[in-house]
Write a protein that holds these residues in place. Structure first.
Motif, PDB file in Angstrom:
ATOM      1  N   ALA A 400       1.058  -1.037  -0.137  1.00 38.30           N
ATOM      2  CA  ALA A 400       0.330   0.121   0.270  1.00 38.30           C
ATOM      3  C   ALA A 400       0.955   0.983  -0.029  1.00 38.30           C
ATOM      4  CB  ALA A 400      -1.215  -0.091   1.030  1.00 38.30           C
ATOM      5  N   ALA A 401       2.157   1.492   0.913  1.00 39.55           N
ATOM      6  CA  ALA A 401       2.840   2.187   0.905  1.00 39.55           C
ATOM      7  C   ALA A 401       3.593   2.872  -0.561  1.00 39.55           C
ATOM      8  CB  ALA A 401       4.079   2.584   2.317  1.00 39.55           C
ATOM      9  N   ARG A 402       3.912   2.068  -0.738  1.00 41.07           N
ATOM     10  CA  ARG A 402       4.749   1.998  -2.432  1.00 41.07           C
ATOM     11  C   ARG A 402       3.889   2.082  -3.654  1.00 41.07           C
ATOM     12  NH1 ARG A 402       8.556  -3.804  -1.965  1.00 41.07           N
ATOM     13  NH2 ARG A 402       9.279  -2.942   0.040  1.00 41.07           N
ATOM     14  N   ILE A 403       2.186   1.816  -3.340  1.00 46.22           N
ATOM     15  CA  ILE A 403       1.708   2.449  -4.489  1.00 46.22           C
ATOM     16  C   ILE A 403       1.410   3.857  -4.349  1.00 46.22           C
ATOM     17  CG2 ILE A 403      -0.711   1.370  -5.253  1.00 46.22           C
ATOM     18  CD1 ILE A 403      -0.571  -1.355  -4.782  1.00 46.22           C
ATOM     19  N   ALA A 404      -0.011   3.916  -3.101  1.00 53.67           N
ATOM     20  CA  ALA A 404       0.424   5.109  -2.518  1.00 53.67           C
ATOM     21  C   ALA A 404       1.930   6.382  -3.020  1.00 53.67           C
ATOM     22  CB  ALA A 404       0.221   5.441  -1.265  1.00 53.67           C
ATOM     23  N   HIS A 405       2.819   5.600  -3.255  1.00 51.79           N
ATOM     24  CA  HIS A 405       4.460   6.686  -3.395  1.00 51.79           C
ATOM     25  C   HIS A 405       4.252   6.794  -4.956  1.00 51.79           C
ATOM     26  CE1 HIS A 405       8.609   7.362  -4.119  1.00 51.79           C
ATOM     27  NE2 HIS A 405       8.440   8.233  -3.315  1.00 51.79           N
ATOM     28  N   ASP A 406       4.010   5.799  -5.581  1.00 49.77           N
ATOM     29  CA  ASP A 406       4.205   5.822  -6.809  1.00 49.77           C
ATOM     30  C   ASP A 406       2.970   6.804  -7.506  1.00 49.77           C
ATOM     31  OD1 ASP A 406       6.187   4.193  -7.021  1.00 49.77           O
ATOM     32  OD2 ASP A 406       5.519   2.479  -8.073  1.00 49.77           O
ATOM     33  N   VAL A 407       1.801   6.348  -7.069  1.00 48.37           N
ATOM     34  CA  VAL A 407       0.633   6.888  -7.720  1.00 48.37           C
ATOM     35  C   VAL A 407       0.513   8.877  -7.544  1.00 48.37           C
ATOM     36  CG1 VAL A 407      -2.292   7.325  -7.128  1.00 48.37           C
ATOM     37  CG2 VAL A 407      -1.039   5.266  -7.381  1.00 48.37           C
ATOM     38  N   GLN A 414       2.311  14.772 -14.049  1.00 52.32           N
ATOM     39  CA  GLN A 414       1.016  14.746 -14.839  1.00 52.32           C
ATOM     40  C   GLN A 414      -0.399  16.075 -15.189  1.00 52.32           C
ATOM     41  OE1 GLN A 414       0.977  13.255 -17.691  1.00 52.32           O
ATOM     42  NE2 GLN A 414       2.891  11.422 -17.556  1.00 52.32           N
ATOM     43  N   GLY A 415       0.171  16.448 -13.253  1.00 53.11           N
ATOM     44  CA  GLY A 415      -0.616  17.504 -13.300  1.00 53.11           C
ATOM     45  C   GLY A 415      -2.097  17.734 -12.858  1.00 53.11           C
ATOM     46  N   HIS A 416      -1.973  16.598 -12.239  1.00 59.14           N
ATOM     47  CA  HIS A 416      -3.741  15.707 -12.275  1.00 59.14           C
ATOM     48  C   HIS A 416      -4.136  16.100 -10.634  1.00 59.14           C
ATOM     49  CE1 HIS A 416      -3.840  14.028 -16.702  1.00 59.14           C
ATOM     50  NE2 HIS A 416      -3.123  13.383 -15.862  1.00 59.14           N
ATOM     51  N   ALA A 430      -8.066  -0.188  -4.656  1.00 62.63           N
ATOM     52  CA  ALA A 430      -8.590  -0.046  -6.074  1.00 62.63           C
ATOM     53  C   ALA A 430      -8.009   1.554  -6.219  1.00 62.63           C
ATOM     54  CB  ALA A 430      -9.935   0.487  -5.887  1.00 62.63           C
ATOM     55  N   VAL A 431      -7.577   2.380  -7.194  1.00 65.83           N
ATOM     56  CA  VAL A 431      -7.305   3.442  -7.594  1.00 65.83           C
ATOM     57  C   VAL A 431      -8.276   3.932  -8.697  1.00 65.83           C
ATOM     58  CG1 VAL A 431      -5.221   4.591  -8.298  1.00 65.83           C
ATOM     59  CG2 VAL A 431      -4.404   3.013  -6.985  1.00 65.83           C
ATOM     60  N   LEU A 432      -8.260   4.844  -8.662  1.00 62.24           N
ATOM     61  CA  LEU A 432      -9.568   6.303  -9.069  1.00 62.24           C
ATOM     62  C   LEU A 432      -8.658   7.647  -9.751  1.00 62.24           C
ATOM     63  CD1 LEU A 432     -11.965   6.105 -10.689  1.00 62.24           C
ATOM     64  CD2 LEU A 432     -12.519   7.251  -8.714  1.00 62.24           C
ATOM     65  N   MET A 433      -8.635   7.671 -10.436  1.00 63.40           N
ATOM     66  CA  MET A 433      -7.950   9.151 -11.114  1.00 63.40           C
ATOM     67  C   MET A 433      -8.441  10.000 -11.895  1.00 63.40           C
ATOM     68  SD  MET A 433      -4.800   7.270 -12.181  1.00 63.40           S
ATOM     69  CE  MET A 433      -3.675   9.184 -12.931  1.00 63.40           C
ATOM     70  N   ARG A 434      -8.609  11.100 -11.582  1.00 59.89           N
ATOM     71  CA  ARG A 434      -9.107  12.184 -12.964  1.00 59.89           C
ATOM     72  C   ARG A 434      -7.514  11.603 -14.213  1.00 59.89           C
ATOM     73  NH1 ARG A 434     -13.029  15.188 -10.608  1.00 59.89           N
ATOM     74  NH2 ARG A 434     -12.883  16.062 -13.072  1.00 59.89           N
ATOM     75  N   SER A 435      -8.248  11.710 -15.392  1.00 63.10           N
ATOM     76  CA  SER A 435      -7.435  11.535 -16.723  1.00 63.10           C
ATOM     77  C   SER A 435      -7.851  12.995 -17.805  1.00 63.10           C
ATOM     78  CB  SER A 435      -6.056   9.772 -16.625  1.00 63.10           C
ATOM     79  OG  SER A 435      -7.314   9.472 -16.915  1.00 63.10           O
ATOM     80  N   ASP A 439      -3.016  10.429 -22.473  1.00 63.86           N
ATOM     81  CA  ASP A 439      -1.696  11.598 -21.985  1.00 63.86           C
ATOM     82  C   ASP A 439      -1.008  10.379 -21.073  1.00 63.86           C
ATOM     83  OD1 ASP A 439      -3.351  10.626 -19.990  1.00 63.86           O
ATOM     84  OD2 ASP A 439      -3.841  12.344 -19.162  1.00 63.86           O
ATOM     85  N   GLY A 440      -1.807   9.593 -21.705  1.00 63.74           N
ATOM     86  CA  GLY A 440      -0.409   8.215 -21.043  1.00 63.74           C
ATOM     87  C   GLY A 440      -0.917   7.596 -19.000  1.00 63.74           C
ATOM     88  N   THR A 441      -0.933   8.786 -18.623  1.00 61.63           N
ATOM     89  CA  THR A 441      -1.278   8.468 -17.391  1.00 61.63           C
ATOM     90  C   THR A 441      -0.973   6.674 -16.731  1.00 61.63           C
ATOM     91  OG1 THR A 441      -1.688  10.653 -17.158  1.00 61.63           O
ATOM     92  CG2 THR A 441      -1.835   8.992 -14.988  1.00 61.63           C
ATOM     93  N   VAL A 442      -2.409   6.705 -17.331  1.00 58.16           N
ATOM     94  CA  VAL A 442      -3.385   5.130 -16.713  1.00 58.16           C
ATOM     95  C   VAL A 442      -2.263   3.763 -17.461  1.00 58.16           C
ATOM     96  CG1 VAL A 442      -5.426   3.192 -17.229  1.00 58.16           C
ATOM     97  CG2 VAL A 442      -5.608   5.641 -17.074  1.00 58.16           C
TER      98      VAL A 442
END
Length: 791
Positions: A400-407, A414-416, A430-435, A439-442
């Motif tokens: 969880a800590a490593r995923i949170a760091h990368d996210v 990317q400026g999101h 789960a990771v929910l992100m605006r994109s 832009d290749g973020t996902v």
């Protein structure tokens, strides 16, 4: 119900009852005064009617006196020529009568009668030119002639068609004065009749108002308590009126209604005044406090506004404000606790659903996109079981800590907006992100997460054999709600898992079609009739000499809606949805009904292998159902081989163990099917209470391809050491048959020997083997030592 309404409900009956009680007291006190007032009013009006009547009497007397003093009457009486008197003097007398009448249209009559009651003259002011004196006046004249009075007035009323006052007087025809009593026989009786219109109108008005008749009688009214009055109209002639009870009751009713209306009006005014005062000084401040509390609850305000009220309401407001501040602090602590995963410290499912709902709505409203990454840890259960829950917990926290760091790093680059990271369940994230599109973020984020598992996941200097499968779904292309987004991302995750794990997959239309077909299969399974759509085929099992020792019953399904549905499709769906009981029980009964045909084809020792779901072993009724079918079809339990997948032994419950022991006690054979397809350990192999082990076709293909004959021999030898026969599945090439034979397998099954057949086709296949023995298999068996040496 508001305080104002409560106050109104409580105050209104009390105030109304008070005013009604006061009105009742006024009514009782005023009833006697009203009665006395009404009595005086009645007496006054009756006396007024009497005065009018007496005035009419005087008018009739004056009328007669005026005629007696006039020349027309004298000339008429003294004229001896009857014809002239009737024509000329009669007309003059008629004109005199009309001229003396106050009302030209009012009724008045004048009559001259002799002692024999013969009318010498009669005239009345009416529309009848031939009118004659009526019987009532003649009767009155008769009484006067026979009596001693020389003049008097009389009221002819109720018994006559025309009520009138008749004034009568005897007149000497010579002197034109009152005659001597002795000369009464030679006198003329003159009568003037006047209709008392005003009196009649007053009488009618009194009768209408008081609802009773005005009675004219010779005596006055006796004293009573009734509302009545009696006045004299003349000597021995009185007018009496006794009002009906309804008249006084109507007066009292009017008074009651007025008092009641007044009481209600005063009550409403008093209540309105009380409500205004209560609202101003009591409910108003409370309503203000309630509005402040509601505003805080709705999120419009953060704190309850202070009020400058003294007394209890001011203290209540301050106390509620303080209580709210304490509650907010406690709620914040509870929310942080309830919205945070206790193990990893990131958001949990509830918090994720709330945040994701807002993010999805904003994305749809703004026309942007948001992407959901559904992450499942592959083989986590294996690590958890092998290394313990403590290691598993540490692995999840580190992940969880490593995923949170990368996210955070990728979204910031990317400026999101910050992404939402949550742990949905044990090993699911789960990771929910605006994109933005393209832009290749996902892709970058998926690659970063998968890179964490390159070569295994490292924790405290050790690497653990876990990977990640990631499913991606995009809103609004794939879904428009959080629930749909999670469901579609979850389906994509399973697609990635089935494609080999440690990879990502995007939700697609094909995947949606697959899920739709799975739902259709589930719906069809719920409603189908097995006898109409299911059928059994049988796959022969042979020994090393090529003899058929048994057949495995395999289920086939052809749906009129879905077409041909393979077992690989519908069996997992039936097991996961709890529908396999209906299927298993139909297969058991149908296969046992065909067992005698199989024995007729291949001999009495032929064994029928029946696959059942592992979930059925947890049912208490499975053993009884096998016994019932066995008895119904007349079979020996040793003729039935119950095949179980090897995954049933991963977690053996007490009920499952009792069911297996009960089946073995009854004499049924037990086989472990698909051995080598899961994570079965050697210890679990030793504990398997089975008669036969069936090597999975994948295991056979892998060992054959890698030329691992020693490994295969070891597995077979271990099974033989436990007194379990070994069946090799998936024998579709001579090489596989030769290697399994060299390893010591007891029986074989596969397309090299025979594909599954219906009962009819199986009979044809058996007949062909009888005519042409199992040549290819015999050659392989004969060549077994050479093949074994080559391997």
């Amino acid at each position: 119900m508001t305080l104002g309404k409560r106050a109104l409900i409580l105050i209104f009956p009390v105030v109304l009852a008070g005013y009604l009680l006061a009105a009742l007291s006024v009514h009782v006190a005023q009833s006697r005064s009203i009665r006395a007032l009404e009595h005086a009013k009645l007496s006054q009006r009756v006396e007024h009617a009497a005065a009018v009547f007496q005035n009419e009497v005087r008018r009739s007397k004056s009328f007669l006196n005026a005629l007696l003093n006039g020349n027309a009457l004298r000339q008429y009486v003294s004229e001896t020529d009857k014809k002239y008197r009737a024509n000329a003097l009669g007309v003059r007398l008629q004109e005199s009568v009309k001229s003396l009448s106050d009302d030209p249209a009012g009724f008045v009559s004048f009559a001259i009668l002799d002692a024999k009651l013969e009318a010498e003259y009669y005239f009345e002011n009416s529309w009848d030119p031939f009118a004659e004196i009526d019987r009532a006046q003649l009767d009155l004249a008769r009484q006067l002639i026979s009596g001693s009075r020389l003049g008097d007035w009389t009221y002819i009323g109720d018994a006559s068609d025309r009520p009138r006052i008749v004034y009568s007087q005897f007149v000497d025809p010579i002197t034109f004065g009152r005659p001597a009593p002795s000369n009464k026989a030679n006198a003329l009786l003159m009568q003037v009749a006047v209709q008392p219109d005003r009196f009649l109108r007053l009488r009618a008005a009194l009768e209408r108002e008081y609802g009773a008749d005005v009675i004219l009688q010779p005596w006055p009214l006796a004293a009573t308590d009734d509302l009545s009055a009696s006045v004299p109209l003349g000597p021995s002639f009185h007018a009496t009126l006794t009002a009906s009870d309804a008249h006084f009751d109507a007066l009292m009713l009017r008074q009651k209604v007025l008092l009641a209306l007044g009481a209600v009006a005063m009550s409403l005014f008093s209540i309105w005044l009380l409500i205004v005062l209560i609202r101003r000084f009591i409910t108003g401040p409370i309503a203000t406090l309630d509005a402040n509390v509601m505003a805080v609850m709705a999120g419009a305000r953060e704190e309850i506004a202070e009020v400058h009220e003294a007394g209890e309401i001011g203290r209540l407001t301050r106390n509620i404000g303080e209580l709210h501040r304490q509650s907010v602090q406690s709620l914040q602590l509870v929310q942080r606790s309830s919205w945070t995963d206790a193990l990893t410290g990131i958001s949990n499912r509830a918090h994720f659903n709330m945040l994701a709902a807002g993010a999805v709505q904003e994305a749809i409203a703004s026309g942007e996109k948001c992407s959901l990454l559904f992450i499942d840890i592959d083989n986590f259960k294996f690590v958890n079981d092998k290394h313990g829950h403590d290691v598993g917990d540490e692995l999840l926290k580190a992940l969880a800590a490593r995923i949170a760091h990368d996210v955070e790093a990728i979204t910031r680059k990317q400026g999101h907006q910050p992404a939402i990271l949550a742990r949905l369940s044990g090993d699911e994230f789960a990771v929910l992100m605006r994109s933005k599109a393209g832009d290749g973020t996902v892709q970058e984020l998926c690659a970063a997460i998968l890179a964490l598992f390159s070569g295994g996941f490292e924790l405290s200097g050790k690497r653990y054999p876990v990977t990640a499968s990631i499913g991606v779904a995009v809103c609004p292309e794939d879904a428009s709600t959080v629930a749909e987004l999670i469901s579609n991302a979850d389906a994509a995750m399973y697609q990635a898992k089935s494609a080999g794990k440690n990879r990502s997959a995007r939700f697609s239309r094909a995947l949606n079609d697959k899920r739709t077909r799975q739902r259709q299969i589930q719906e069809e399974l719920r409603s189908l009739d097995p006898d109409e759509q299911f059928r059994l085929v049988y796959m022969p099992i042979v020994n090393a000499r090529g003899e058929v020792t048994g057949c495995e019953a395999l289920l086939r399904w052809h749906s009129p809606v879905l077409g041909h549905v393979t077992p690989d499709e519908f069996v997992p769906i039936a097991e996961s949805s709890g529908l396999f009981t209906k299927i298993d029980w139909w297969v058991i009964d149908k296969a046992m009904s065909d067992c005698h045909h199989l024995k007729a084809l291949f001999g009495p020792d032929t064994v029928l292998a029946i696959n059942i779901s592992s979930a059925e072993l947890h049912s208490r009724s499975i053993s009884d159902y096998f016994s019932d079918c066995l008895a119904r079809h007349g079979l020996d339990p040793r003729s039935i081989d119950i095949e179980l997948t090897e995954t049933f032994a991963v977690k053996v419950s007490d009920q499952l163990r009792r069911n297996i022991e009960e089946l073995r006690r009854k004499g049924f054979r037990l086989s472990i099917d698909d051995f080598g397809a899961g994570y079965t350990s050697v210890e679990q192999i030793i504990d398997y209470p089975a008669d036969t082990i069936k090597l999975d076709r994948v295991l056979v293909s892998n060992l054959t391809a890698s030329q691992s004959l020693p490994v295969l021999r070891a597995v077979v030898a271990l099974c033989h050491a436990k007194d379990m026969a070994v069946v090799g599945e998936g024998v579709d090439t001579p090489e596989k048959l030769a290697m399994l034979t060299a390893a010591g397998c007891d029986r074989f099954q596969g397309y090299l020997i025979s594909k599954p057949h219906s009962l009819e086709d199986l009979a044809i296949w058996a007949l062909g083997r009888t005519m042409r023995p199992f040549e290819s298999s015999n050659e392989d068996v004969i060549a077994r030592p050479a093949i074994a040496r080559q391997v």
